[in-house]
Design a protein around this motif. Sequence first.
Motif, PDB file in Angstrom:
ATOM      1  N   GLN A 162       0.970  -1.167  -0.123  1.00 18.83           N
ATOM      2  CA  GLN A 162       0.014  -0.061  -0.245  1.00 18.83           C
ATOM      3  C   GLN A 162       0.899   1.182   0.039  1.00 18.83           C
ATOM      4  O   GLN A 162       1.971   1.328   0.922  1.00 18.83           O
ATOM      5  CB  GLN A 162      -0.855  -0.115   1.201  1.00 18.83           C
ATOM      6  CG  GLN A 162      -2.023   0.997   1.483  1.00 18.83           C
ATOM      7  CD  GLN A 162      -2.923   0.726   2.419  1.00 18.83           C
ATOM      8  OE1 GLN A 162      -3.373  -0.416   2.879  1.00 18.83           O
ATOM      9  NE2 GLN A 162      -2.696   1.421   3.600  1.00 18.83           N
ATOM     10  N   PRO A 163       0.967   1.989  -0.884  1.00 18.09           N
ATOM     11  CA  PRO A 163       1.717   3.438  -1.094  1.00 18.09           C
ATOM     12  C   PRO A 163       1.395   4.115   0.237  1.00 18.09           C
ATOM     13  O   PRO A 163       2.748   4.638   0.581  1.00 18.09           O
ATOM     14  CB  PRO A 163       1.116   4.224  -2.032  1.00 18.09           C
ATOM     15  CG  PRO A 163       0.125   3.444  -2.929  1.00 18.09           C
ATOM     16  CD  PRO A 163      -0.468   2.067  -2.041  1.00 18.09           C
ATOM     17  N   GLU A 164       0.338   4.070   0.974  1.00 22.39           N
ATOM     18  CA  GLU A 164       0.422   4.909   2.167  1.00 22.39           C
ATOM     19  C   GLU A 164       0.682   4.087   3.410  1.00 22.39           C
ATOM     20  O   GLU A 164       0.462   4.403   4.762  1.00 22.39           O
ATOM     21  CB  GLU A 164      -0.938   5.862   2.411  1.00 22.39           C
ATOM     22  CG  GLU A 164      -2.087   5.074   2.349  1.00 22.39           C
ATOM     23  CD  GLU A 164      -2.739   4.567   1.025  1.00 22.39           C
ATOM     24  OE1 GLU A 164      -1.966   4.337   0.148  1.00 22.39           O
ATOM     25  OE2 GLU A 164      -3.738   4.317   0.997  1.00 22.39           O
ATOM     26  N   GLY A 165       0.969   2.696   2.986  1.00 21.23           N
ATOM     27  CA  GLY A 165       0.849   1.927   4.172  1.00 21.23           C
ATOM     28  C   GLY A 165       2.208   2.098   5.321  1.00 21.23           C
ATOM     29  O   GLY A 165       2.987   2.913   5.198  1.00 21.23           O
ATOM     30  N   ASP A 166       2.098   1.187   6.323  1.00 17.86           N
ATOM     31  CA  ASP A 166       3.413   1.215   7.387  1.00 17.86           C
ATOM     32  C   ASP A 166       4.658   0.747   6.817  1.00 17.86           C
ATOM     33  O   ASP A 166       4.632  -0.073   5.945  1.00 17.86           O
ATOM     34  CB  ASP A 166       2.989   0.314   8.549  1.00 17.86           C
ATOM     35  CG  ASP A 166       1.789   1.131   9.625  1.00 17.86           C
ATOM     36  OD1 ASP A 166       1.797   2.252   9.512  1.00 17.86           O
ATOM     37  OD2 ASP A 166       1.097   0.431   9.888  1.00 17.86           O
ATOM     38  N   GLN A 227      -2.120  -4.160  -5.043  1.00 16.49           N
ATOM     39  CA  GLN A 227      -1.584  -4.243  -5.984  1.00 16.49           C
ATOM     40  C   GLN A 227      -2.378  -3.482  -7.139  1.00 16.49           C
ATOM     41  O   GLN A 227      -2.009  -2.492  -7.956  1.00 16.49           O
ATOM     42  CB  GLN A 227      -1.037  -5.495  -6.391  1.00 16.49           C
ATOM     43  CG  GLN A 227      -0.145  -5.539  -7.734  1.00 16.49           C
ATOM     44  CD  GLN A 227      -0.723  -6.797  -8.779  1.00 16.49           C
ATOM     45  OE1 GLN A 227      -0.871  -7.476  -8.421  1.00 16.49           O
ATOM     46  NE2 GLN A 227      -0.637  -6.069 -10.082  1.00 16.49           N
ATOM     47  N   LEU A 228      -3.697  -3.861  -7.108  1.00 17.61           N
ATOM     48  CA  LEU A 228      -4.699  -3.355  -7.831  1.00 17.61           C
ATOM     49  C   LEU A 228      -4.832  -1.949  -8.161  1.00 17.61           C
ATOM     50  O   LEU A 228      -5.328  -1.250  -8.749  1.00 17.61           O
ATOM     51  CB  LEU A 228      -5.947  -4.141  -7.752  1.00 17.61           C
ATOM     52  CG  LEU A 228      -5.808  -5.678  -8.338  1.00 17.61           C
ATOM     53  CD1 LEU A 228      -7.205  -6.482  -7.786  1.00 17.61           C
ATOM     54  CD2 LEU A 228      -5.336  -5.922  -9.839  1.00 17.61           C
ATOM     55  N   ARG A 229      -4.583  -1.363  -6.504  1.00 17.50           N
ATOM     56  CA  ARG A 229      -4.826   0.235  -6.429  1.00 17.50           C
ATOM     57  C   ARG A 229      -3.417   0.942  -6.555  1.00 17.50           C
ATOM     58  O   ARG A 229      -3.504   2.116  -6.651  1.00 17.50           O
ATOM     59  CB  ARG A 229      -5.171   0.472  -4.893  1.00 17.50           C
ATOM     60  CG  ARG A 229      -6.532  -0.293  -4.655  1.00 17.50           C
ATOM     61  CD  ARG A 229      -6.901   0.000  -3.040  1.00 17.50           C
ATOM     62  NE  ARG A 229      -6.950   1.237  -2.632  1.00 17.50           N
ATOM     63  CZ  ARG A 229      -6.077   1.847  -1.803  1.00 17.50           C
ATOM     64  NH1 ARG A 229      -5.025   1.087  -1.257  1.00 17.50           N
ATOM     65  NH2 ARG A 229      -5.983   3.041  -1.457  1.00 17.50           N
ATOM     66  N   ALA A 230      -2.306   0.146  -6.569  1.00 16.69           N
ATOM     67  CA  ALA A 230      -1.032   0.846  -6.628  1.00 16.69           C
ATOM     68  C   ALA A 230      -0.466   1.052  -8.094  1.00 16.69           C
ATOM     69  O   ALA A 230      -1.111   0.648  -9.024  1.00 16.69           O
ATOM     70  CB  ALA A 230      -0.016  -0.050  -5.935  1.00 16.69           C
ATOM     71  N   SER A 231       0.368   1.765  -8.181  1.00 23.38           N
ATOM     72  CA  SER A 231       1.360   1.993  -9.524  1.00 23.38           C
ATOM     73  C   SER A 231       2.701   2.180  -9.323  1.00 23.38           C
ATOM     74  O   SER A 231       3.104   2.020  -8.158  1.00 23.38           O
ATOM     75  CB  SER A 231       0.572   3.388 -10.013  1.00 23.38           C
ATOM     76  OG  SER A 231       0.927   4.441  -9.183  1.00 23.38           O
ATOM     77  N   ALA A 235       3.190  -1.409  -7.731  1.00 19.75           N
ATOM     78  CA  ALA A 235       2.330  -2.422  -8.074  1.00 19.75           C
ATOM     79  C   ALA A 235       3.157  -3.341  -8.782  1.00 19.75           C
ATOM     80  O   ALA A 235       2.691  -4.554  -8.583  1.00 19.75           O
ATOM     81  CB  ALA A 235       1.722  -1.695  -9.445  1.00 19.75           C
ATOM     82  N   LYS A 236       4.312  -3.209  -9.349  1.00 20.46           N
ATOM     83  CA  LYS A 236       5.350  -4.069  -9.895  1.00 20.46           C
ATOM     84  C   LYS A 236       5.758  -5.225  -8.807  1.00 20.46           C
ATOM     85  O   LYS A 236       5.625  -6.461  -8.983  1.00 20.46           O
ATOM     86  CB  LYS A 236       6.529  -3.667 -10.392  1.00 20.46           C
ATOM     87  CG  LYS A 236       6.314  -2.880 -11.929  1.00 20.46           C
ATOM     88  CD  LYS A 236       7.493  -2.985 -12.711  1.00 20.46           C
ATOM     89  CE  LYS A 236       7.119  -2.242 -13.984  1.00 20.46           C
ATOM     90  NZ  LYS A 236       7.208  -0.885 -13.839  1.00 20.46           N
ATOM     91  N   VAL A 237       5.912  -4.801  -7.630  1.00 20.57           N
ATOM     92  CA  VAL A 237       6.683  -5.641  -6.472  1.00 20.57           C
ATOM     93  C   VAL A 237       5.104  -6.437  -5.950  1.00 20.57           C
ATOM     94  O   VAL A 237       5.395  -7.517  -5.603  1.00 20.57           O
ATOM     95  CB  VAL A 237       7.258  -4.862  -5.533  1.00 20.57           C
ATOM     96  CG1 VAL A 237       7.739  -5.573  -4.393  1.00 20.57           C
ATOM     97  CG2 VAL A 237       8.752  -3.998  -6.163  1.00 20.57           C
ATOM     98  N   GLY A 238       4.011  -5.603  -5.798  1.00 20.46           N
ATOM     99  CA  GLY A 238       3.142  -6.149  -5.671  1.00 20.46           C
ATOM    100  C   GLY A 238       2.458  -7.252  -6.335  1.00 20.46           C
ATOM    101  O   GLY A 238       2.201  -8.415  -5.734  1.00 20.46           O
ATOM    102  N   ALA A 239       2.968  -7.312  -7.691  1.00 23.39           N
ATOM    103  CA  ALA A 239       2.471  -8.450  -8.588  1.00 23.39           C
ATOM    104  C   ALA A 239       3.501  -9.760  -8.003  1.00 23.39           C
ATOM    105  O   ALA A 239       2.973 -11.014  -8.051  1.00 23.39           O
ATOM    106  CB  ALA A 239       2.781  -8.237 -10.081  1.00 23.39           C
TER     107      ALA A 239
END
Length: 350
Positions: A162-166, A227-231, A235-239
Motif C-alpha cells: 500500500q503506497p500509504e502503508g506502514d 497491487q490493483l490500487r497501486a502504480s 504495483a510491480k513488486v505487489g504483483a
Amino acid sequence: EDTTARRKDAHLDLCAKGEVEPVENSTLLEHVHLVHCAMPEMAVEDVDLSTPFLGKRLRYPLLVTGMTGGTERAGAVNRDLALLAERHGLAFGVGSQRAMAEDAARAVTFQVRQVAPTVALLGNIGMYQAVGLGVDGVRRLMDAIGADGIALHLNAGQELTQPEGDRDFRGGYEVVRALVGALGERLLVKETGCGIGPEVARRLVELGVRNLDVSGLGGTSWVRVEQLRASGVQAKVGAEFSAWGIPTAAAVATVRAAVGAQVRLVGSGGIRTGLEVAKVLALGADLAGMALPLFRAQQEGGVEGAERALEVILTGLRHALVLTGSRSCAELRRRPRVVGGVLKDWMAAL
Ligand code: FNR
C-alpha cells in the motif's frame, strides 16, 4: 469522506468484482484427503458440530472473519452477515474499527447487536493502530460494539504494498503482551491472507494469546488488492508478491503441532466449501473462517443470497462428517487422512 473510509469502499469494490484471489495461489487443501467410510452407522442428525468460542457455544465451527465497517454500504454488509451468523449459530467479526476510532459517528456501521444479540462477536483492529490506541483504546472499541472479544490483525504484506502503508513493524510483541494482560482470552490474533506460522504462533502463545486465526495463503490476497490500487514500483513488486504466504493447510497443521490443545485455532484463508471446512478441522483447527465468499454472496443476493451460499457449505460439511463416520469434530480428527504433494514438504520444513 476521510481517507480511511474512502479506501475501505475502494477495497469493497475490488473484492466484490476484482480478481483478488489469484488462481495460482493454493491453500494446499487439495493435498489432504479424508478417507471414506462405506458404513457410517449414524444418521445425519447425529452430527453435532457445536463448539465453544469466546465464552459462548457455536452451533457450527465457523467464523465469518472480519471484513468491513465505516461506510453505509459496509454497515449493511455487517448487519446482513451478523444476522446470518445469529440465525445459524456461527461466530461473526466486524472489520477494522480504525474508521470508528478516527470518527465516532462511524460507530453505527459496526453495530450488529440489534440483529445479532447472542452471536459470538469479534471486534477488529490492526496491530499498528493498536500501538497508537493503547490498551484502553482497544478495549473501548470492543466494548463500544458489545463484542465478546477483539481480533488484532497482522498485515505486513498488505502494508508494504500500500503506497500509504506502514514501513516499520517493530514492537508488535510488546503490544500483544500488554493486550493479553488487559483482555486475556478475549484477544484473538489473526493474519489477513499470508498466514501465521508455528514460530510466530509459539511466541504469541508464550505471551498468553489463546485464540489464533492463521488466515493463510490460498484465498483473498491483500497484497493483490493493494497491487490493483497501486502504480509504479509498488504495483510491480505487489504483483511479484501476490502469491506470498504460508498456505492455509500448512499453517493449520504446523501451528496446531506447535501450540497444543489449549489454543482455539481458526483455519481460514481460501476456505470455500464444506469439505474444505472439514479438512481444516481434521488438520487441527477448532473452527474454520471465511470472508470473501460470504461477502460476495451478500453483495449479489443480500441476506438470502448469503444464506443460500452458507447452506451449501453447511450441507457439505455435514456430508463430510457422515462420510468419514464422524459424529463430532473430535471424532473427525481421529479418523485417518492422507496428506501428500508439496503440503508434506511444508509440514516437514516448518
Ligand atoms: C478482509 N479481511 C480483513 N481482515 C481484518 O482483520 N480486518 C479487516 O478489516 C479486513 N477487511 C477485509 C475486507 C474484505 C472485503 C475481505 C474479503 C477480507 C481479511 C479476512 O478477514 C480474511 O482473513 C481473509 O480475507 C482470508 O479469508 P478469505 O477471504 O480467503 O475467506
